[in-house]
Design a protein around this motif. Structure first.
Motif, PDB file in Angstrom:
ATOM      1  N   ALA A 192      25.178  51.174  37.757  1.00  0.00           N
ATOM      2  CA  ALA A 192      26.585  50.809  37.957  1.00  0.00           C
ATOM      3  C   ALA A 192      27.117  51.408  39.256  1.00  0.00           C
ATOM      4  CB  ALA A 192      27.428  51.283  36.771  1.00  0.00           C
ATOM      5  N   LYS A 193      26.805  52.688  39.503  1.00  0.00           N
ATOM      6  CA  LYS A 193      27.255  53.329  40.742  1.00  0.00           C
ATOM      7  C   LYS A 193      26.707  52.604  41.965  1.00  0.00           C
ATOM      8  CE  LYS A 193      27.978  58.123  39.399  1.00  0.00           C
ATOM      9  NZ  LYS A 193      27.538  59.509  39.639  1.00  0.00           N
ATOM     10  N   GLN A 194      25.436  52.246  41.911  1.00  0.00           N
ATOM     11  CA  GLN A 194      24.822  51.574  43.054  1.00  0.00           C
ATOM     12  C   GLN A 194      25.431  50.190  43.278  1.00  0.00           C
ATOM     13  OE1 GLN A 194      22.591  53.310  45.110  1.00  0.00           O
ATOM     14  NE2 GLN A 194      23.300  51.645  46.410  1.00  0.00           N
ATOM     15  N   LEU A 195      25.695  49.446  42.200  1.00  0.00           N
ATOM     16  CA  LEU A 195      26.321  48.125  42.326  1.00  0.00           C
ATOM     17  C   LEU A 195      27.710  48.228  42.940  1.00  0.00           C
ATOM     18  CD1 LEU A 195      25.330  46.505  38.907  1.00  0.00           C
ATOM     19  CD2 LEU A 195      24.613  45.738  41.173  1.00  0.00           C
ATOM     20  N   ILE A 196      28.490  49.219  42.497  1.00  0.00           N
ATOM     21  CA  ILE A 196      29.843  49.409  43.007  1.00  0.00           C
ATOM     22  C   ILE A 196      29.803  49.814  44.485  1.00  0.00           C
ATOM     23  CG2 ILE A 196      31.911  50.862  42.820  1.00  0.00           C
ATOM     24  CD1 ILE A 196      31.318  50.872  39.724  1.00  0.00           C
ATOM     25  N   LEU A 197      28.937  50.755  44.822  1.00  0.00           N
ATOM     26  CA  LEU A 197      28.822  51.200  46.209  1.00  0.00           C
ATOM     27  C   LEU A 197      28.363  50.066  47.119  1.00  0.00           C
ATOM     28  CD1 LEU A 197      29.142  53.530  48.159  1.00  0.00           C
ATOM     29  CD2 LEU A 197      26.800  54.207  47.641  1.00  0.00           C
ATOM     30  N   ASP A 198      27.379  49.308  46.679  1.00  0.00           N
ATOM     31  CA  ASP A 198      26.899  48.167  47.474  1.00  0.00           C
ATOM     32  C   ASP A 198      28.017  47.153  47.708  1.00  0.00           C
ATOM     33  OD1 ASP A 198      24.380  49.298  47.584  1.00  0.00           O
ATOM     34  OD2 ASP A 198      23.513  47.983  46.049  1.00  0.00           O
ATOM     35  N   SER A 199      28.798  46.892  46.674  1.00  0.00           N
ATOM     36  CA  SER A 199      29.900  45.938  46.791  1.00  0.00           C
ATOM     37  C   SER A 199      30.947  46.436  47.779  1.00  0.00           C
ATOM     38  CB  SER A 199      30.525  45.715  45.414  1.00  0.00           C
ATOM     39  OG  SER A 199      31.441  44.669  45.462  1.00  0.00           O
ATOM     40  N   LEU A 200      31.280  47.731  47.714  1.00  0.00           N
ATOM     41  CA  LEU A 200      32.256  48.306  48.646  1.00  0.00           C
ATOM     42  C   LEU A 200      31.751  48.240  50.083  1.00  0.00           C
ATOM     43  CD1 LEU A 200      33.354  51.401  46.557  1.00  0.00           C
ATOM     44  CD2 LEU A 200      34.855  49.544  47.293  1.00  0.00           C
ATOM     45  N   TYR A 254      46.390  50.124  44.484  1.00  0.00           N
ATOM     46  CA  TYR A 254      45.431  50.987  45.163  1.00  0.00           C
ATOM     47  C   TYR A 254      44.243  50.151  45.620  1.00  0.00           C
ATOM     48  CZ  TYR A 254      47.690  55.343  43.900  1.00  0.00           C
ATOM     49  OH  TYR A 254      48.584  56.383  43.800  1.00  0.00           O
ATOM     50  N   TYR A 255      43.773  50.454  46.819  1.00  0.00           N
ATOM     51  CA  TYR A 255      42.599  49.818  47.388  1.00  0.00           C
ATOM     52  C   TYR A 255      41.628  50.913  47.779  1.00  0.00           C
ATOM     53  CZ  TYR A 255      45.432  45.621  47.535  1.00  0.00           C
ATOM     54  OH  TYR A 255      46.211  44.544  47.182  1.00  0.00           O
ATOM     55  N   PHE A 256      40.356  50.568  47.862  1.00  0.00           N
ATOM     56  CA  PHE A 256      39.317  51.554  48.126  1.00  0.00           C
ATOM     57  C   PHE A 256      38.464  51.097  49.292  1.00  0.00           C
ATOM     58  CE2 PHE A 256      40.617  51.656  43.767  1.00  0.00           C
ATOM     59  CZ  PHE A 256      40.778  53.009  43.506  1.00  0.00           C
ATOM     60  N   ALA A 257      38.153  52.050  50.189  1.00  0.00           N
ATOM     61  CA  ALA A 257      37.339  51.760  51.365  1.00  0.00           C
ATOM     62  C   ALA A 257      36.304  52.861  51.544  1.00  0.00           C
ATOM     63  CB  ALA A 257      38.209  51.652  52.610  1.00  0.00           C
ATOM     64  N   VAL A 258      35.168  52.499  52.092  1.00  0.00           N
ATOM     65  CA  VAL A 258      34.089  53.453  52.339  1.00  0.00           C
ATOM     66  C   VAL A 258      34.529  54.441  53.422  1.00  0.00           C
ATOM     67  CG1 VAL A 258      31.702  53.697  53.133  1.00  0.00           C
ATOM     68  CG2 VAL A 258      32.335  51.788  51.650  1.00  0.00           C
ATOM     69  N   CYS A 259      34.257  55.722  53.205  1.00  0.00           N
ATOM     70  CA  CYS A 259      34.593  56.774  54.164  1.00  0.00           C
ATOM     71  C   CYS A 259      33.596  56.784  55.317  1.00  0.00           C
ATOM     72  CB  CYS A 259      34.534  58.157  53.499  1.00  0.00           C
ATOM     73  SG  CYS A 259      35.854  58.466  52.328  1.00  0.00           S
ATOM     74  N   MET A 260      34.084  57.223  56.449  1.00  0.00           N
ATOM     75  CA  MET A 260      33.240  57.470  57.607  1.00  0.00           C
ATOM     76  C   MET A 260      33.357  58.951  57.943  1.00  0.00           C
ATOM     77  SD  MET A 260      31.992  54.613  58.318  1.00  0.00           S
ATOM     78  CE  MET A 260      32.202  52.882  58.505  1.00  0.00           C
ATOM     79  N   ASN A 261      32.261  59.666  57.933  1.00  0.00           N
ATOM     80  CA  ASN A 261      32.216  61.080  58.314  1.00  0.00           C
ATOM     81  C   ASN A 261      33.076  61.988  57.441  1.00  0.00           C
ATOM     82  OD1 ASN A 261      30.565  60.337  60.529  1.00  0.00           O
ATOM     83  ND2 ASN A 261      32.407  59.762  61.655  1.00  0.00           N
ATOM     84  N   CYS A 262      33.106  61.744  56.143  1.00  0.00           N
ATOM     85  CA  CYS A 262      33.855  62.598  55.227  1.00  0.00           C
ATOM     86  C   CYS A 262      32.898  63.325  54.295  1.00  0.00           C
ATOM     87  CB  CYS A 262      34.816  61.777  54.373  1.00  0.00           C
ATOM     88  SG  CYS A 262      36.202  61.108  55.297  1.00  0.00           S
ATOM     89  N   SER A 263      33.423  64.357  53.659  1.00  0.00           N
ATOM     90  CA  SER A 263      32.660  65.071  52.644  1.00  0.00           C
ATOM     91  C   SER A 263      33.611  65.408  51.505  1.00  0.00           C
ATOM     92  CB  SER A 263      32.064  66.358  53.217  1.00  0.00           C
ATOM     93  OG  SER A 263      33.100  67.285  53.491  1.00  0.00           O
ATOM     94  N   GLU A 264      33.053  65.972  50.445  1.00  0.00           N
ATOM     95  CA  GLU A 264      33.848  66.340  49.282  1.00  0.00           C
ATOM     96  C   GLU A 264      34.970  67.305  49.671  1.00  0.00           C
ATOM     97  OE1 GLU A 264      32.994  68.330  44.895  1.00  0.00           O
ATOM     98  OE2 GLU A 264      31.339  67.756  46.193  1.00  0.00           O
ATOM     99  N   LYS A 265      34.695  68.190  50.624  1.00  0.00           N
ATOM    100  CA  LYS A 265      35.667  69.209  51.004  1.00  0.00           C
ATOM    101  C   LYS A 265      36.568  68.787  52.166  1.00  0.00           C
ATOM    102  CE  LYS A 265      32.993  73.274  49.597  1.00  0.00           C
ATOM    103  NZ  LYS A 265      32.470  72.974  48.446  1.00  0.00           N
TER     104      LYS A 265
END
Length: 124
Positions: free
Chosen positions: A8-16, A64-75
């Protein structure tokens, strides 16, 4: 404890990653159909935000909308940029220019939510 990379995580990430713009949970649900349920999508999106994989955008339409981060980390999320929503086609994009906001002494920024709506280059 290490986090598992589920199907499920991989499908969601691929879609994003494949959309190349920000999308709502609703649109993601339509894309994935019956393969991933709504609660799992919600949980995975929140987990991805916490892990610095994606960022959440509150639009001027209240969603709310979601976009892939560029150069981010958890912190360290680095999202001091404006987002643009086209009133014609509905596409939401992260604009490339970072914005520096000088806050008064003693203030510390945690979140930046700059939003512009109008007509994209394809619709104007």
């Amino acid at each position: 404890m290490a986090k598992r990379n589920t199907k499920a995580k991989q499908l969601i990430l691929d879609s994003l990653k494949n959309t190349r713009s920000a999308i709502s949970q609703e649109v993601l649900q339509k894309e994935l159909g019956e393969t991933v349920d709504r609660a799992t999508i919600y949980r995975v999106l929140n987990s991805f935000c916490e892990d610095g994989i994606i960022h959440k955008i509150l639009s001027d339409d209240g969603k709310y909308y979601f976009a892939v981060c560029m150069n981010c980390s958890e912190k360290a999320h680095k999202h001091n940029h404006f987002h643009f929503r086209c009133l014609q086609c509905g596409k939401i994009e992260c604009l490339p220019n970072e914005i520096e906001v000088k806050l008064p002494e003693g203030y510390r920024s945690v979140n930046f939510n700059g939003f512009i709506s109008g007509y994209c280059s394809g619709c104007s």
